[in-house]
Design a protein around this motif. Sequence first.
Motif, PDB file in Angstrom:
ATOM      1  N   TRP A  37      60.402  23.125 103.077  1.00 57.66           N
ATOM      2  CA  TRP A  37      60.743  23.043 101.652  1.00 57.66           C
ATOM      3  C   TRP A  37      59.672  22.232 100.947  1.00 57.66           C
ATOM      4  CZ3 TRP A  37      66.592  21.556 100.704  1.00 57.66           C
ATOM      5  CH2 TRP A  37      67.407  22.612 101.130  1.00 57.66           C
ATOM      6  N   PHE A  39      57.951  21.384  96.665  1.00 55.39           N
ATOM      7  CA  PHE A  39      58.009  21.609  95.216  1.00 55.39           C
ATOM      8  C   PHE A  39      56.649  22.065  94.685  1.00 55.39           C
ATOM      9  CE2 PHE A  39      57.747  17.126  96.388  1.00 55.39           C
ATOM     10  CZ  PHE A  39      56.515  16.770  95.900  1.00 55.39           C
ATOM     11  N   LYS A  40      55.737  22.380  95.605  1.00 56.73           N
ATOM     12  CA  LYS A  40      54.389  22.795  95.207  1.00 56.73           C
ATOM     13  C   LYS A  40      54.160  24.289  95.393  1.00 56.73           C
ATOM     14  CE  LYS A  40      52.151  18.919  94.342  1.00 56.73           C
ATOM     15  NZ  LYS A  40      51.627  18.725  92.992  1.00 56.73           N
ATOM     16  N   TYR A  41      54.947  24.873  96.270  1.00 54.65           N
ATOM     17  CA  TYR A  41      54.692  26.241  96.727  1.00 54.65           C
ATOM     18  C   TYR A  41      54.697  27.253  95.581  1.00 54.65           C
ATOM     19  CZ  TYR A  41      54.852  29.928 100.331  1.00 54.65           C
ATOM     20  OH  TYR A  41      54.570  30.983 101.164  1.00 54.65           O
ATOM     21  N   ASN A  42      55.391  26.929  94.500  1.00 53.71           N
ATOM     22  CA  ASN A  42      55.470  27.879  93.380  1.00 53.71           C
ATOM     23  C   ASN A  42      54.340  27.711  92.374  1.00 53.71           C
ATOM     24  OD1 ASN A  42      57.923  28.869  94.413  1.00 53.71           O
ATOM     25  ND2 ASN A  42      59.018  27.178  93.466  1.00 53.71           N
ATOM     26  N   HIS A  68      58.599  29.422 104.484  1.00 61.36           N
ATOM     27  CA  HIS A  68      58.203  28.422 103.473  1.00 61.36           C
ATOM     28  C   HIS A  68      58.977  28.674 102.184  1.00 61.36           C
ATOM     29  CE1 HIS A  68      54.620  25.638 102.588  1.00 61.36           C
ATOM     30  NE2 HIS A  68      55.574  25.397 101.701  1.00 61.36           N
ATOM     31  N   VAL A  69      59.779  27.735 101.794  1.00 63.83           N
ATOM     32  CA  VAL A  69      60.631  27.909 100.611  1.00 63.83           C
ATOM     33  C   VAL A  69      60.169  26.975  99.495  1.00 63.83           C
ATOM     34  CG1 VAL A  69      63.006  27.912  99.746  1.00 63.83           C
ATOM     35  CG2 VAL A  69      62.570  28.445 102.143  1.00 63.83           C
ATOM     36  N   GLY A  70      59.722  27.576  98.420  1.00 62.18           N
ATOM     37  CA  GLY A  70      59.352  26.773  97.247  1.00 62.18           C
ATOM     38  C   GLY A  70      60.610  26.477  96.457  1.00 62.18           C
ATOM     39  N   GLN A  71      60.879  25.216  96.230  1.00 60.36           N
ATOM     40  CA  GLN A  71      62.089  24.844  95.489  1.00 60.36           C
ATOM     41  C   GLN A  71      61.721  24.436  94.068  1.00 60.36           C
ATOM     42  OE1 GLN A  71      64.787  25.503  96.722  1.00 60.36           O
ATOM     43  NE2 GLN A  71      65.061  24.921  98.839  1.00 60.36           N
ATOM     44  N   PRO A  72      62.661  24.603  93.131  1.00 62.58           N
ATOM     45  CA  PRO A  72      62.366  24.151  91.758  1.00 62.58           C
ATOM     46  C   PRO A  72      62.137  22.642  91.736  1.00 62.58           C
ATOM     47  CG  PRO A  72      64.390  25.455  91.841  1.00 62.58           C
ATOM     48  CD  PRO A  72      64.001  25.168  93.253  1.00 62.58           C
ATOM     49  N   ASN A  73      61.090  22.251  91.081  1.00 66.70           N
ATOM     50  CA  ASN A  73      60.698  20.837  91.078  1.00 66.70           C
ATOM     51  C   ASN A  73      61.801  19.920  90.549  1.00 66.70           C
ATOM     52  OD1 ASN A  73      58.583  18.715  91.222  1.00 66.70           O
ATOM     53  ND2 ASN A  73      58.908  18.666  89.025  1.00 66.70           N
ATOM     54  N   LEU A  79      68.554  18.861  95.868  1.00 68.09           N
ATOM     55  CA  LEU A  79      68.732  19.841  96.939  1.00 68.09           C
ATOM     56  C   LEU A  79      68.606  19.183  98.303  1.00 68.09           C
ATOM     57  CD1 LEU A  79      66.695  22.898  95.638  1.00 68.09           C
ATOM     58  CD2 LEU A  79      69.069  22.937  96.317  1.00 68.09           C
TER      59      LEU A  79
ATOM     60  N   LEU B 157      71.660  26.303  95.901  1.00 67.67           N
ATOM     61  CA  LEU B 157      72.022  25.654  97.155  1.00 67.67           C
ATOM     62  C   LEU B 157      72.241  26.656  98.285  1.00 67.67           C
ATOM     63  CD1 LEU B 157      74.446  22.925  95.851  1.00 67.67           C
ATOM     64  CD2 LEU B 157      72.422  22.479  97.201  1.00 67.67           C
ATOM     65  N   MET B 162      63.700  33.150 100.165  1.00 69.48           N
ATOM     66  CA  MET B 162      63.019  33.647  98.964  1.00 69.48           C
ATOM     67  C   MET B 162      63.472  35.071  98.628  1.00 69.48           C
ATOM     68  SD  MET B 162      60.954  31.252  97.957  1.00 69.48           S
ATOM     69  CE  MET B 162      59.343  31.550  97.282  1.00 69.48           C
ATOM     70  N   ARG B 165      66.871  35.604  96.562  1.00 67.35           N
ATOM     71  CA  ARG B 165      67.156  34.857  95.334  1.00 67.35           C
ATOM     72  C   ARG B 165      67.451  35.730  94.117  1.00 67.35           C
ATOM     73  NH1 ARG B 165      63.608  29.376  96.240  1.00 67.35           N
ATOM     74  NH2 ARG B 165      65.350  28.384  97.234  1.00 67.35           N
ATOM     75  N   ALA B 172      63.779  29.739  87.534  1.00 71.27           N
ATOM     76  CA  ALA B 172      63.623  28.313  87.883  1.00 71.27           C
ATOM     77  C   ALA B 172      62.461  28.128  88.856  1.00 71.27           C
ATOM     78  CB  ALA B 172      64.910  27.781  88.500  1.00 71.27           C
ATOM     79  N   MET B 173      62.287  29.113  89.736  1.00 74.76           N
ATOM     80  CA  MET B 173      61.258  28.995  90.765  1.00 74.76           C
ATOM     81  C   MET B 173      59.844  29.125  90.213  1.00 74.76           C
ATOM     82  SD  MET B 173      63.187  28.698  93.381  1.00 74.76           S
ATOM     83  CE  MET B 173      61.805  28.522  94.410  1.00 74.76           C
ATOM     84  N   GLN B 175      58.684  28.082  87.680  1.00 78.42           N
ATOM     85  CA  GLN B 175      58.220  26.835  87.081  1.00 78.42           C
ATOM     86  C   GLN B 175      58.004  25.841  88.217  1.00 78.42           C
ATOM     87  OE1 GLN B 175      60.286  25.622  83.657  1.00 78.42           O
ATOM     88  NE2 GLN B 175      59.159  23.732  83.470  1.00 78.42           N
ATOM     89  N   GLY B 176      56.798  25.758  88.679  1.00 80.27           N
ATOM     90  CA  GLY B 176      56.481  24.839  89.764  1.00 80.27           C
ATOM     91  C   GLY B 176      56.497  23.407  89.256  1.00 80.27           C
TER      92      GLY B 176
END
Lengths: 430, 218
Positions: A37, A39-42, A68-73, A79, B157, B162, B165, B172-173, B175-176
């Motif tokens: 996980w 917060f940079k991947y996106n 690899h899961v990009g999560q919203p920052n 999370l 959650l 990926m 989703r 939401a994604m 927007q890094g």
Amino acid sequence: MRTKKMVSGLLLLSLIAVLVCGFAVANAASQVTLTVWDFKYNDPGMHPVMVKIDELFMKKYPNVKISHVGQPNDQYYQLLRAAAQANDGPDVAMFHGARGDTYELDQFQVKLDKYIKPWRKEIPEDSWKVASTNRNFKNGIKLIPMTSQGFGFYYNKAYFKKAGLDPNKPPKDWNSFLAACEKLKAAGIVPITGGTRDYTANFMFRTFAANIFGKNVSGLQTGKLGFEKNAAFKKAAQMMVELKQKGYFDPNGASTPYFMDAINNYAAGKGAIFCGLLSDVANWKQFSDALGKNNVGYFPSINFTEAKSKDMQSFQPVGIGFGVMTWSKNKDLAEKYAEFYARGEGAQTFVAGTGALSPNTTLDAEALGYPVLKDISSYLKKNISEDYQTWFVGSFEDDLIAVTQRLLITGEINPDKFVEQVEKVAAQHR
Amino acid sequence: MAIDQGNLLYYFRNNLILIPTALLFYLFVCITAGFAFGRLRFPFRLSLFLLVLFLMIFPQMLLSMQLFQLCSKLHLTNSYLGLILVWTAYFAPFGTYIMATFFSSLPYEIIESARIDGAGTWKILTRIALPIAYPMLGIIIIIAFQSMWNELPFSLLLLQKMEMRTVTLGIAMIQGQYGIPATVQSAVIMIASIIPMMVFVFFQKYIATGSFAGAIKG
């Protein structure tokens, strides 16, 4: 005879089927999926590079599949907390260095001391210290640092030349900085891109603070040092007001977000000076690639007489790093993954692709051929002042931005009131 | 560019699989529970109905952690079934309340004559009450559809893969940490709004008729 042949054939077929199935089962059993996980991947600039590094890692460890899961920052730490409560989540997770959120999740992160032992010397102890909970080695090292971070001024040499300034002589002291801005403005060039909204002023204050507080920033968090009674900090506020009053900021700065609009404006040549970062975005690579490798100069701060130090580089020993989570069933491999981003081929790819500044001393970033990196490195070697923000929780930054942009820059309060406000904000976060 | 950057087609596909299925679950619960509360007599009916109403007051963020833990224990994370059950549980109380209120307002004579003709409870619901309830169903479908389409905390959650989703999650994604240009973001949001708008336009006549349902008794 015929029956015998048939039976033998069937047996042989069965044996082959069993062997094939057995091999498939064994192969599936040895196949490990690591969930990551971050917060940079996106981020558009990061994504392709991280995909490439993941591929390199999977090539090195063929039995591993990276999910690899990009999560919203904005929801990232929430999370992670949810995952921690359920004791179920990623094997590897990205964290900011030296942030309350990171230390808060400390009990769910694996101590990495034994893993990093063979190569610990590659990264300075200052970075390892920040990667330990509450900067205390006794709590164990919980992160493998991927980047260092800092703030400083990039300038466009071509515009300096056009305005009649020496492009190889950065305006490092206050008077020459003002004079440079005046000449740039007279030449029809926006002196400082970005300006009066959100992070520009905040980052500028952090560069000033490097000269004001030097190497003793921890006192700001403990209360031994303060903002209010510090004449140099008040002068810094006066400098900001003066820059605004003289019209040296981008006239559209009030409505231009720093991320990514102001950054893109500067990269597009809409201004001469920009207070940027050393890693992530708005960095040496992004601006050099956009404006020309030999066209970007750098200086870390503005020197002024009230500040006790000169040419200090505001610095975060750990910008971001990967940690291994306690619930991971593949901790050894998870650590190998985190390590891969911090050293060797993985780290080199990361730095070359994103312009991140790695704390790993064995990497030769200068070989990438960006002249501005030489300037940055020279300051980093001798003039580091740790960014004071890293001693506070994240909300301190938000509150400070609010005070700066809504009150000081708009002229709502004067510098005297401003330093009072900043002290109040700091006291609330101590 | 917006479609490309946001993988929007991917997320649209997921929504179009997930939401109609979830709506079926949701409608089944709302209709049957609504009819039970509205027309049937059984022990603790009022208490249970009040409990259903009470469930409507909890904000999503308050429940998200506990639901995540529950789904994790039941191995329902990263599965559409998990999210469908959670959505149904969270959104159904409101739909149940609407349907129960409507069914309770049906003329007693209609139900009674059906009983005299030998219809059982299920037949009365499906053949008598439900056809009259179409305007109400339109209302709860449109509200549930919009709620599910825009839902973020639970899907964030529960769907960690990926490829699973939803559109809102996708927005939401993209927007890094440092966001994306506002122009791209606006374009993505505009595109993502097309289907909810179409659904609203299609069902809006039911809202108009449903809002007057029961106002005139002839």
